[in-house]
Design a protein around this motif. Structure first.
Motif, PDB file in Angstrom:
ATOM      1  N   HIS A 156       0.848  -1.201   0.000  1.00 28.21           N
ATOM      2  CA  HIS A 156       0.000   0.000   0.000  1.00 28.21           C
ATOM      3  C   HIS A 156       0.874   1.237   0.000  1.00 28.21           C
ATOM      4  CE1 HIS A 156       0.855  -0.559   4.298  1.00 28.21           C
ATOM      5  NE2 HIS A 156       0.709   0.748   4.400  1.00 28.21           N
ATOM      6  N   TYR A 157       0.242   2.358  -0.246  1.00 31.03           N
ATOM      7  CA  TYR A 157       0.931   3.639  -0.143  1.00 31.03           C
ATOM      8  C   TYR A 157       0.541   4.302   1.166  1.00 31.03           C
ATOM      9  CZ  TYR A 157       2.209   3.413  -5.109  1.00 31.03           C
ATOM     10  OH  TYR A 157       2.734   3.050  -6.316  1.00 31.03           O
ATOM     11  N   LEU A 158       1.515   4.940   1.816  1.00 35.11           N
ATOM     12  CA  LEU A 158       1.221   5.690   3.045  1.00 35.11           C
ATOM     13  C   LEU A 158       0.168   6.756   2.789  1.00 35.11           C
ATOM     14  CD1 LEU A 158       4.694   6.424   4.702  1.00 35.11           C
ATOM     15  CD2 LEU A 158       3.047   4.607   5.241  1.00 35.11           C
ATOM     16  N   GLU A 159       0.092   7.232   1.565  1.00 34.72           N
ATOM     17  CA  GLU A 159      -0.761   8.376   1.220  1.00 34.72           C
ATOM     18  C   GLU A 159      -2.177   7.980   0.786  1.00 34.72           C
ATOM     19  OE1 GLU A 159       2.270   7.690   0.147  1.00 34.72           O
ATOM     20  OE2 GLU A 159       3.519   9.290   0.988  1.00 34.72           O
ATOM     21  N   HIS A 160      -2.459   6.675   0.706  1.00 41.77           N
ATOM     22  CA  HIS A 160      -3.794   6.229   0.278  1.00 41.77           C
ATOM     23  C   HIS A 160      -4.302   5.151   1.224  1.00 41.77           C
ATOM     24  CE1 HIS A 160      -3.854   8.386  -3.527  1.00 41.77           C
ATOM     25  NE2 HIS A 160      -2.657   7.921  -3.826  1.00 41.77           N
ATOM     26  N   ASP A 161      -5.638   4.962   1.251  1.00 40.73           N
ATOM     27  CA  ASP A 161      -6.174   3.942   2.156  1.00 40.73           C
ATOM     28  C   ASP A 161      -6.493   2.626   1.449  1.00 40.73           C
ATOM     29  OD1 ASP A 161      -8.355   4.724   0.748  1.00 40.73           O
ATOM     30  OD2 ASP A 161      -9.466   5.555   2.456  1.00 40.73           O
ATOM     31  N   TRP A 162      -6.251   2.541   0.133  1.00 32.64           N
ATOM     32  CA  TRP A 162      -6.498   1.276  -0.560  1.00 32.64           C
ATOM     33  C   TRP A 162      -5.255   0.377  -0.505  1.00 32.64           C
ATOM     34  CZ3 TRP A 162      -2.942   1.155  -4.461  1.00 32.64           C
ATOM     35  CH2 TRP A 162      -2.580   2.371  -5.065  1.00 32.64           C
ATOM     36  N   ILE A 163      -5.497  -0.907  -0.764  1.00 32.28           N
ATOM     37  CA  ILE A 163      -4.403  -1.890  -0.740  1.00 32.28           C
ATOM     38  C   ILE A 163      -4.292  -2.537  -2.115  1.00 32.28           C
ATOM     39  CG2 ILE A 163      -3.675  -4.113   0.248  1.00 32.28           C
ATOM     40  CD1 ILE A 163      -5.100  -3.187   2.850  1.00 32.28           C
ATOM     41  N   ALA A 164      -3.090  -2.631  -2.635  1.00 31.14           N
ATOM     42  CA  ALA A 164      -2.852  -3.311  -3.913  1.00 31.14           C
ATOM     43  C   ALA A 164      -2.552  -4.778  -3.609  1.00 31.14           C
ATOM     44  CB  ALA A 164      -1.687  -2.670  -4.647  1.00 31.14           C
ATOM     45  N   GLU A 165      -3.370  -5.664  -4.192  1.00 29.03           N
ATOM     46  CA  GLU A 165      -3.226  -7.086  -3.906  1.00 29.03           C
ATOM     47  C   GLU A 165      -2.999  -7.875  -5.178  1.00 29.03           C
ATOM     48  OE1 GLU A 165      -5.682  -8.519  -0.216  1.00 29.03           O
ATOM     49  OE2 GLU A 165      -6.965  -7.310  -1.516  1.00 29.03           O
ATOM     50  N   GLU A 166      -2.482  -9.081  -5.020  1.00 26.16           N
ATOM     51  CA  GLU A 166      -2.210  -9.966  -6.148  1.00 26.16           C
ATOM     52  C   GLU A 166      -3.386  -9.987  -7.120  1.00 26.16           C
ATOM     53  OE1 GLU A 166      -0.283 -13.628  -5.062  1.00 26.16           O
ATOM     54  OE2 GLU A 166      -1.377 -14.709  -6.607  1.00 26.16           O
ATOM     55  N   GLY A 167      -3.091  -9.737  -8.393  1.00 22.58           N
ATOM     56  CA  GLY A 167      -4.133  -9.724  -9.412  1.00 22.58           C
ATOM     57  C   GLY A 167      -4.707  -8.335  -9.665  1.00 22.58           C
ATOM     58  N   GLY A 168      -4.312  -7.354  -8.852  1.00 20.48           N
ATOM     59  CA  GLY A 168      -4.881  -6.009  -8.961  1.00 20.48           C
ATOM     60  C   GLY A 168      -4.107  -5.113  -9.919  1.00 20.48           C
ATOM     61  N   TYR A 169      -4.851  -4.182 -10.524  1.00 17.22           N
ATOM     62  CA  TYR A 169      -4.257  -3.189 -11.438  1.00 17.22           C
ATOM     63  C   TYR A 169      -4.331  -1.811 -10.790  1.00 17.22           C
ATOM     64  CZ  TYR A 169      -4.247   0.379 -15.089  1.00 17.22           C
ATOM     65  OH  TYR A 169      -3.994   1.510 -15.814  1.00 17.22           O
ATOM     66  N   THR A 207       2.303  11.773  -5.364  1.00 21.59           N
ATOM     67  CA  THR A 207       3.519  11.602  -4.556  1.00 21.59           C
ATOM     68  C   THR A 207       3.183  10.553  -3.512  1.00 21.59           C
ATOM     69  OG1 THR A 207       4.164  13.910  -4.855  1.00 21.59           O
ATOM     70  CG2 THR A 207       5.222  12.715  -3.057  1.00 21.59           C
ATOM     71  N   HIS A 208       3.994   9.506  -3.430  1.00 23.91           N
ATOM     72  CA  HIS A 208       3.637   8.401  -2.539  1.00 23.91           C
ATOM     73  C   HIS A 208       4.851   7.607  -2.076  1.00 23.91           C
ATOM     74  CE1 HIS A 208       2.735   6.471  -6.697  1.00 23.91           C
ATOM     75  NE2 HIS A 208       4.003   6.346  -6.407  1.00 23.91           N
TER      76      HIS A 208
END
Ligand SMILES: [Fe+2]
Length: 175
Positions: A91-104, A112-113
């Motif tokens: 994830h990025y400190l600057e966002h609340d979403w999480i990038a997970e396997e299979g994600g675009y 800036t992140h």
């Protein structure tokens, strides 16, 4: 005239030569390499694997690998980034979403992140196309350094020389 030939016709390859100015294609059979030497170190627990180092258009395509608790330092993107998560989670400190396997992920110009891999993830691998530069900054935007396709090529050359693949090993990825 139909755009597509009927199914009954045999497949015929294009019969003319490609434009002589066209660059050669790049085909990487094992994008996630078995040979550890192909991963180029860029920070503690952070490596990249070059796929296309496009000096003619100023972008690079690579796999980013971050192992346990690794951090990719805070940076600004003046141009868009495209990412596809192959393994793990971040994830990025600057966002609340999480990038997970299979994600675009599409990262718009102006982002800036700071990329963080959580403690419970052993390893993440993400395919990134990065355009222009990664402009490293402090929390208030003060410039600390940058990376572009040319610094990436230079890092590859140094690393591939050091591990015995030779400085020319990088050439196959440059267009
Ligand atoms: Fe980024």
């Amino acid at each position: 005239m139909p755009l597509q030939a009927p199914d009954t016709e045999p497949l015929v390859p294009y019969q003319l030569p490609f434009p002589k100015e066209a660059l050669a294609e790049i085909v990487v059979p094992r994008a996630v390499p078995e040979d550890e030497r192909i991963w180029v170190p860029q920070a503690a627990n952070v490596h990249f694997r070059p796929l296309c180092l496009n000096r003619s258009q100023g972008y690079w395509v690579n796999l980013l690998r971050v192992r346990k608790s690794g951090v990719l330092s805070r940076h600004r993107h003046p141009l868009a980034v495209h990412g596809f998560v192959l393994k793990g989670r971040w994830h990025y400190l600057e966002h609340d979403w999480i990038a997970e396997e299979g994600g675009y992920v599409f990262e718009p110009p102006g982002e800036t992140h700071t990329l963080v891999v959580p403690d419970d993830v052993e390893e993440m691998i993400t395919f990134f196309q990065v355009n222009g530069v990664m402009y490293y900054v402090d929390p208030y935007g003060k410039p600390l350094g940058y990376e572009d396709v040319f610094t990436k090529i230079e890092l590859c050359r140094k690393h591939f020389t050091a591990v015995g693949l030779g400085e020319d090993y990088v050439e196959q990825f440059i267009r």
